[in-house]
Scaffold this active site. Structure first.
Site, PDB file in Angstrom:
ATOM      1  N   GLY A  16       0.785  -1.166   0.131  1.00 20.91           N
ATOM      2  CA  GLY A  16      -0.144  -0.015   0.065  1.00 20.91           C
ATOM      3  C   GLY A  16       0.817   1.311  -0.041  1.00 20.91           C
ATOM      4  N   LYS A 192       0.151 -18.292  -7.108  1.00 24.34           N
ATOM      5  CA  LYS A 192       1.612 -18.366  -6.929  1.00 24.34           C
ATOM      6  C   LYS A 192       2.207 -18.527  -5.676  1.00 24.34           C
ATOM      7  CE  LYS A 192       2.510 -13.948  -5.740  1.00 24.34           C
ATOM      8  NZ  LYS A 192       3.067 -13.795  -4.378  1.00 24.34           N
TER       9      LYS A 192
END
Ligand SMILES: NC(=O)c1ccc[n+]([C@@H]2O[C@H](COP(=O)([O-])OP(=O)(O)OC[C@H]3O[C@@H](n4cnc5c(N)ncnc54)[C@H](O)[C@@H]3O)[C@@H](O)[C@H]2O)c1
Ligand SMILES: O=P(O)(O)OC[C@H](O)CO
Length: 338
Positions: A16, A192
Site C-alpha cells: 500500500g 503463486k
C-alpha cells in the site's frame, strides 16, 4: 500537483505504501489510510513508514491518515491493499464513505478464508454496481521503492478503470499492462503464493537449478489446470501476473511465502515459520482452500497435495518429494491439441 484526481490507498503495509508513493510522486493528491492513529501520525510527521519500508521518503503529495472519511470523501479511485482475511471488513467500512463514481481496485493476492471468494467478488458483493478492478504482478514493494524497473497488470471488465489506473500509476520505473480476464489475473496472484512456499522449501533442502526449473514449470501447469477448471483463461497465466509473479516469488527470499517454505525446509514447524516471517504470507491459507476445492472438483494437483501433506498432515518432506518423483508422468504442455 499535475492532476485533478484524488486517490486513496487503504492499508499502510509495504505494498500500500509503495503504490501510494508512486501515485503521489506522479502529481496526484493521495491519501494513505492506516487504522492505527499513532502510526499514521508518525508516518505523516516523519515522511517515512518505518515499520514496513524504513529509509524510503514519502512524497509531499502523500497524506498519511487514520481518518477514513477524510481519506475517501474526495477520492476518485481507491486501492484496497490489506491481507485477504481483512479485505471484506475494510471494504464494508469504506462502502458508505465512497464518493459517487469512485472506482475501487484490489491489490490483495489471496482468497477469503472459509468461502473461496476472490477479492473482486467481495467488491461486487459489498459495493454493487461500482466500477472495480484488480492489480497483480511481480511486484516486491521493496524493489518498487528502490525504483527498480517493474511491470504490473491491471485487470477489469471496465475500460475506464484500466485507463484511470494506468494514468495514475504508470511512471518511468513502473509499467502497468492491461488485461480483461480479472478472474485469471487475480487467481494467478493468489495461487503463486502456494508454489513460492514449495520453492522455498526445495531451496532449503539444497535443490539445484534443474529441480527449481522443473518445480516452477510444473507449478505453472498446475495453476493453469486449476484455473481453467474454474473458468479462467489459462493463457492469462503466461503473462506478468502468472508466470512473471510465479518466477519472482519462487526464486527470491524477498518473498514472504518463499521464506515460510525455506524455514520449514530447515526444520521449523509451520507456526514457527509464520512467526519468524512476521508479515502476511497468504499462501498458507490459500493452500488450504485450493486443496479443498481441487478435491471437490477432482483437479489433479500433485504439488498442492504434497505441500498440504507436509504442512498440515506432518508428513516428512523427503517422503512426499519421493512420491512426487515416482508418481504419474504427466503430459508436458496440456493446452497443445492432442
Ligand atoms: N508486499 C508486496 O510486495 C506485495 C506486492 C503485491 C501485492 N501484495 C499483496 O497485497 C496485500 C497486502 O500486502 P502487504 O505486503 O502490503 O502486507 P503487509 O503485511 O505489509 O501490510 C498489510 C497492512 O494491512 C493492515 N491491515 C490488516 N488488517 C487490517 C484491517 N482490518 N484494517 C485496516 N488495516 C488492516 C496491516 O496493519 C498492514 O499495515 C497482500 O494480499 C499481498 O499479497 C503484496
Ligand atoms: O512476499 P510475498 O510472497 O507475499 O510476495 C509479494 C508479492 O506478491 C510479489 O509479487
Amino acid at each position: 500537483m499535475v492532476s485533478d484526481l484524488t486517490i486513496a490507498v487503504l492499508g499502510g503495509g509495504s505494498f500500500g505504501t509503495a503504490i501510494a508513493n508512486i501515485i503521489a510522486t506522479n502529481g496526484n493528491r493521495t491519501f494513505l489510510w492506516m487504522r492505527d492513529e499513532a502510526r499514521a501520525a508518525t508516518c505523516q510527521r516523519n515522511r517515512e513508514n518505518p515499520e514496513y519500508l524504513p529509509g524510503y521518503a514519502l512524497h509531499d503529495n502523500l497524506q498519511v491518515t487514520a481518518d477514513l472519511p477524510a481519506a475517501l470523501q474526495d477520492s476518485d479511485l481507491v486501492f484496497i491493499s490489506v491481507p485477504s482475511k481483512s479485505f471484506r471488513q475494510v471494504t464494508r467500512q469504506a462502502a458508505p464513505l465512497l464518493k459517487a463514481n469512485a472506482m475501487v481496485v484490489s491489490t490483495t493476492k489471496g482468497i477469503e478464508p472459509e468461502t473461496f471468494t476472490l477479492m473482486s467478488e467481495i467488491l461486487r458483493q459489498e459495493l454493487g454496481h461500482r466500477l472495480t478492478g484488480v492489480l497483480s504482478g511481480p511486484n516486491f514493494a521493496k524493489e518498487i521503492v528502490q525504483q527498480q524497473q517493474t511491470g504490473t497488470v491491471v485487470a477489469s471488465s471496465h475500460a475506464a478503470v484500466i485507463e484511470r489506473v494506468q494514468g495514475v500509476l504508470s511512471s518511468s520505473a513502473f509499467r502497468v499492462y492491461s488485461n480483461h480476464d480479472s478472474f485469471g489475473v487475480e487467481l494467478s496472484g493468489a495461487l503463486k503464493n502456494i508454489y513460492a512456499i514449495v520453492a522455498g522449501m526445495a531451496a532449503a533442502l539444497g535443490s539445484g537449478h534443474n529441480t527449481q526449473a522443473m518445480l516452477i514449470t510444473r507449478s505453472l501447469a498446475e495453476m493453469g489446470r486449476f484455473a481453467a477448471r474454474l473458468g479462467a483463461n489459462p493463457m492469462t497465466f503466461l503473462g506478468l501476473a502468472g508466470v512473471g509473479d510465479l518466477v519472482l516469488t519462487c526464486t527470491s527470499d524477498l518473498s514472504r511465502n518463499y521464506r515460510v517454505g525455506f524455514a520449514i525446509g530447515k526444520g521449523k514447524t509451520l507456526e514457527q515459520a509464520v512467526a519468524e516471517v512476521g508479515q502476511v504470507a497468504e499462501g498458507v491459507n490459500t493452500l488450504r482452500l485450493v486443496k479443498q476445492k481441487a478435491d471437490q472438483l477432482d483437479v489433479y494437483m500433485p504439488l498442492v497435495d504434497g505441500l498440504y501433506k507436509v504442512l498440515f498432515e506432518q508428513r516428512a518432506i523427503s517422503e512426499v518429494a519421493h512420491s512426487l518423483m515416482v508418481g504419474e508422468q504427466n503430459t508436458d504442455v496440456e493446452y497443445i491439441s492432442q
